[in-house]
Design a protein around this motif. Structure first.
Motif, PDB file in Angstrom:
ATOM      1  N   PRO A 180       0.411  -1.536  -0.110  1.00 29.75           N
ATOM      2  CA  PRO A 180      -0.217   0.194   0.184  1.00 29.75           C
ATOM      3  C   PRO A 180       0.918   1.463   0.482  1.00 29.75           C
ATOM      4  O   PRO A 180       1.856   1.312   0.464  1.00 29.75           O
ATOM      5  N   ASP A 181       0.836   1.980  -0.464  1.00 29.16           N
ATOM      6  CA  ASP A 181       0.991   3.370  -0.692  1.00 29.16           C
ATOM      7  C   ASP A 181      -0.039   4.590  -0.472  1.00 29.16           C
ATOM      8  O   ASP A 181      -1.404   4.810  -1.420  1.00 29.16           O
ATOM      9  N   GLY A 182       0.747   5.567   0.239  1.00 28.76           N
ATOM     10  CA  GLY A 182      -0.722   6.425   0.284  1.00 28.76           C
ATOM     11  C   GLY A 182      -2.140   6.604   1.909  1.00 28.76           C
ATOM     12  O   GLY A 182      -2.394   7.459   1.807  1.00 28.76           O
ATOM     13  N   TYR A 183      -2.025   5.311   2.564  1.00 31.34           N
ATOM     14  CA  TYR A 183      -2.374   4.686   3.750  1.00 31.34           C
ATOM     15  C   TYR A 183      -1.943   5.163   4.778  1.00 31.34           C
ATOM     16  O   TYR A 183      -1.389   5.038   5.576  1.00 31.34           O
ATOM     17  N   ALA A 184      -2.735   6.095   5.373  1.00 38.73           N
ATOM     18  CA  ALA A 184      -2.391   6.344   7.205  1.00 38.73           C
ATOM     19  C   ALA A 184      -3.007   5.526   8.028  1.00 38.73           C
ATOM     20  O   ALA A 184      -3.774   4.611   7.185  1.00 38.73           O
ATOM     21  N   LYS A 185      -2.104   6.016   9.008  1.00 35.43           N
ATOM     22  CA  LYS A 185      -3.131   4.429   9.817  1.00 35.43           C
ATOM     23  C   LYS A 185      -4.591   4.598  10.335  1.00 35.43           C
ATOM     24  O   LYS A 185      -5.499   4.328  10.649  1.00 35.43           O
ATOM     25  N   LYS A 190     -10.061   0.372   5.705  1.00 33.52           N
ATOM     26  CA  LYS A 190     -10.475   1.137   4.041  1.00 33.52           C
ATOM     27  C   LYS A 190      -8.664   0.333   3.415  1.00 33.52           C
ATOM     28  O   LYS A 190      -8.813  -0.307   2.395  1.00 33.52           O
ATOM     29  N   MET A 191      -7.593   0.511   3.595  1.00 34.89           N
ATOM     30  CA  MET A 191      -6.678  -0.594   3.527  1.00 34.89           C
ATOM     31  C   MET A 191      -6.740  -2.104   3.767  1.00 34.89           C
ATOM     32  O   MET A 191      -7.098  -2.788   2.222  1.00 34.89           O
ATOM     33  N   ALA A 222       1.372  -1.761   6.208  1.00 31.46           N
ATOM     34  CA  ALA A 222       1.665  -0.715   6.294  1.00 31.46           C
ATOM     35  C   ALA A 222       1.234   0.631   5.988  1.00 31.46           C
ATOM     36  O   ALA A 222       0.505   1.236   5.319  1.00 31.46           O
ATOM     37  N   TYR A 223       1.742   1.397   6.335  1.00 34.03           N
ATOM     38  CA  TYR A 223       1.272   2.820   6.984  1.00 34.03           C
ATOM     39  C   TYR A 223       2.523   4.179   6.435  1.00 34.03           C
ATOM     40  O   TYR A 223       3.247   4.221   6.024  1.00 34.03           O
ATOM     41  N   SER A 224       1.918   5.123   5.521  1.00 37.33           N
ATOM     42  CA  SER A 224       2.064   6.614   4.910  1.00 37.33           C
ATOM     43  C   SER A 224       2.757   7.613   5.902  1.00 37.33           C
ATOM     44  O   SER A 224       1.081   7.147   6.947  1.00 37.33           O
ATOM     45  N   LEU A 277       1.513  -2.137  -6.798  1.00 38.02           N
ATOM     46  CA  LEU A 277       0.905  -0.920  -5.057  1.00 38.02           C
ATOM     47  C   LEU A 277      -0.184  -1.046  -5.573  1.00 38.02           C
ATOM     48  O   LEU A 277      -1.126  -0.341  -7.205  1.00 38.02           O
ATOM     49  N   ILE A 278      -1.159  -0.006  -3.903  1.00 41.37           N
ATOM     50  CA  ILE A 278      -2.190   0.288  -4.695  1.00 41.37           C
ATOM     51  C   ILE A 278      -1.981   1.470  -4.372  1.00 41.37           C
ATOM     52  O   ILE A 278      -1.701   1.743  -2.402  1.00 41.37           O
ATOM     53  N   CYS A 279      -2.147   2.333  -4.866  1.00 42.44           N
ATOM     54  CA  CYS A 279      -2.705   3.915  -4.154  1.00 42.44           C
ATOM     55  C   CYS A 279      -3.699   4.413  -3.661  1.00 42.44           C
ATOM     56  O   CYS A 279      -4.164   4.008  -4.244  1.00 42.44           O
ATOM     57  N   ASN A 280      -3.519   5.149  -2.571  1.00 44.73           N
ATOM     58  CA  ASN A 280      -4.759   5.209  -2.106  1.00 44.73           C
ATOM     59  C   ASN A 280      -5.239   6.603  -2.912  1.00 44.73           C
ATOM     60  O   ASN A 280      -4.960   7.796  -2.281  1.00 44.73           O
ATOM     61  N   SER A 281      -5.718   6.683  -3.835  1.00 38.83           N
ATOM     62  CA  SER A 281      -6.178   8.088  -4.320  1.00 38.83           C
ATOM     63  C   SER A 281      -7.644   7.199  -5.321  1.00 38.83           C
ATOM     64  O   SER A 281      -8.133   7.149  -5.493  1.00 38.83           O
ATOM     65  N   SER A 282      -8.331   8.963  -5.422  1.00 41.64           N
ATOM     66  CA  SER A 282      -9.677   8.667  -6.517  1.00 41.64           C
ATOM     67  C   SER A 282      -9.238   8.952  -7.289  1.00 41.64           C
ATOM     68  O   SER A 282     -10.017   8.647  -8.378  1.00 41.64           O
ATOM     69  N   LYS A 283      -8.001   9.352  -8.160  1.00 42.31           N
ATOM     70  CA  LYS A 283      -8.077   9.725  -9.614  1.00 42.31           C
ATOM     71  C   LYS A 283      -7.686   8.756  -9.931  1.00 42.31           C
ATOM     72  O   LYS A 283      -6.773   7.859  -9.681  1.00 42.31           O
ATOM     73  N   TYR A 284      -8.499   8.246 -11.448  1.00 40.69           N
ATOM     74  CA  TYR A 284      -7.529   7.442 -12.420  1.00 40.69           C
ATOM     75  C   TYR A 284      -6.473   7.458 -12.739  1.00 40.69           C
ATOM     76  O   TYR A 284      -5.357   8.298 -12.695  1.00 40.69           O
TER      77      TYR A 284
END
Length: 423
Positions: A180-185, A190-191, A222-224, A277-284
């Motif tokens: 994961p990338d861009g997931y805070a604790k 959600k992660m 893991a968290y960002s 990499l699963i990236c935490n974003s709503s943008k395509y």
């Protein structure tokens, strides 16, 4: 089901030709070399930075030499005493995309890359060979790995690993790892839901659904520091685990990670052949590179399509079949050269592609007409250009936003790659 069994039998027969005795040359450990890939449109070099030795080898124990090169960078490992080729892998990389851009003609780029292989029992020599878009080889680097004297660092274990779909031992399956990338604790729930959701997208898509006994999926927990993904075009900058970003090589939707060494350091905690990499974003957005890694944004209506499309690049070595969207690469498929990707052709050497899958009487090239809507043929338009490059069908996951719609040619390539990592 009969078709899948037949494909498996045929592929296993082919792979047996490339099978080797693992114990003759290797110990059950993993070596990783981190290096810099440096250059521009005219030249390239490799600078080795570190050697790492760690956990047991979790790749295939039998298919050590790649039967056919699909990538533009070939790594070969030779026994120093006999000169025998004992391991090889090819891959594509972000550097080779960069050097075909306008920026690559003006500026030198430096990209992190790495290669993994089982630990040799005795001294081994290795070399990197690059292939340009005309498939012409250039030897880039030669090195020596001596298990007795090469200075190596130990791989560290830091992160928890979650099993999402584990059907077989690592050496009898293709091992896919989510990071994961861009997931805070605060994004923990959600992660976890995203991990389960993306695993289901894979195992419910053909051909994976027919080969689930040979597919393992795990995830790193893991968290960002911050939630979200960097988007330079919107002046958004986030502190994340891997600093993934949109607009890589100047394409807004191209979501990639330049911290490749750290990505593999994190991945070392789990068995893996491929990293997503699963990236935490709503943008395509997303990206996929053969035998390198791929990315997907987690929160958009087409995330199911994006992940399997990008895996098509990463696992099957498949080309993009579209030609309508913005890209920054230029002259990617030179005239008069047959592409190495299995799902596009310039008709220079179509015999080596899917000609045997075309029904007698189908015209070549094949018209974009209603009567050929579901036909395997040779349709003009693909590989980012409207003319001179051809694809197998009118509609495919590698051409349009269509989930679970790989054509027979793309399915075959993916099946071969999945089975390559099985006994």
């Amino acid at each position: 089901m009969k078709k899948i069994i037949l494909v498996m039998a045929l592929q296993m027969a082919v792979f047996c030709l490339f099978a080797q005795n693992f114990d003759q040359y290797f110990e059950n450990k993993t070596v990783r070399i981190d290096y810099k890939h440096i250059g521009d449109s005219r030249s390239e070099s490799i600078e080795v930075v570190n050697h790492y030795v760690g956990k047991e080898w979790t790749g295939t124990f039998t298919h050590l030499v790649e039967p056919q090169r699909k990538g533009s960078l070939l790594f070969e490992l030779f026994d120093a005493l006999t000169g025998e080729l004992i391991y090889s892998r090819s891959n594509d990389c972000l550097f080779y995309e960069y050097r075909t851009t306008e920026r690559g003609e003006k500026e030198v780029g430096i990209f992190e890359e790495c290669v993994r292989f089982p630990m040799p029992k005795r001294m081994a020599k290795y070399k990197f060979t690059g292939f340009n878009r005309k498939n012409q080889p250039t030897e880039i680097y030669q090195g020596v790995f001596d298990p007795q004297s090469t200075e190596c660092q130990a791989m560290k274990k830091e992160y928890k690993v979650k099993n999402l779909h584990v059907a077989a031992a690592p050496d009898n399956a293709i091992d896919i790892l989510f990071i994961p990338d861009g997931y805070a604790k605060s994004d923990k729930k959600k992660m976890q839901k995203d991990f389960d959701r993306f695993a289901s997208y894979i195992v419910n898509c053909h051909p994976y659904v027919d080969l689930t006994n040979h597919v393992n999926i795990r995830a790193i927990e893991a968290y960002s520091e911050e939630s979200g993904i960097t988007d330079p075009n919107k002046n958004i900058f986030k502190k994340t685990l891997l600093n993934s970003s949109y607009n890589v090589i100047d394409v807004d939707r191209y979501l990639m990670c330049l911290n490749v060494w750290k990505m593999h350091e994190i991945a070392d905690d789990a068995p893996y052949d491929f990293i997503i990499l699963i990236c935490n974003s709503s943008k395509y957005g997303g990206g996929g590179i053969y035998n390198f890694y791929c990315t997907v944004n987690n929160d958009s209506p087409n995330s199911n399509y994006v992940i399997v499309h990008e895996m098509g690049h990463m696992i099957g070595g498949l080309a993009d079949e579209y030609y309508e969207s913005e890209v920054s690469t230029r002259d990617f498929y030179p005239e008069g050269v047959e592409p190495v990707e299995p799902n596009v052709t310039t008709l220079v050497n179509f015999e080596a592609k899917w000609k045997d899958m075309i029904t007698e009487g189908t015209p070549i090239p094949t018209p974009l007409a209603p009567e050929y809507e579901e036909t395997v043929g040779v349709f003009e338009g693909g590989g980012y250009v409207a003319e001179g490059v051809y694809r197998p069908v009118i509609h495919c996951t590698m051409h349009q936003i269509l989930y679970d719609h790989f054509c027979p040619v793309c399915r075959k390539a993916l099946e071969e790659s999945i089975l390559f990592y099985s006994k």
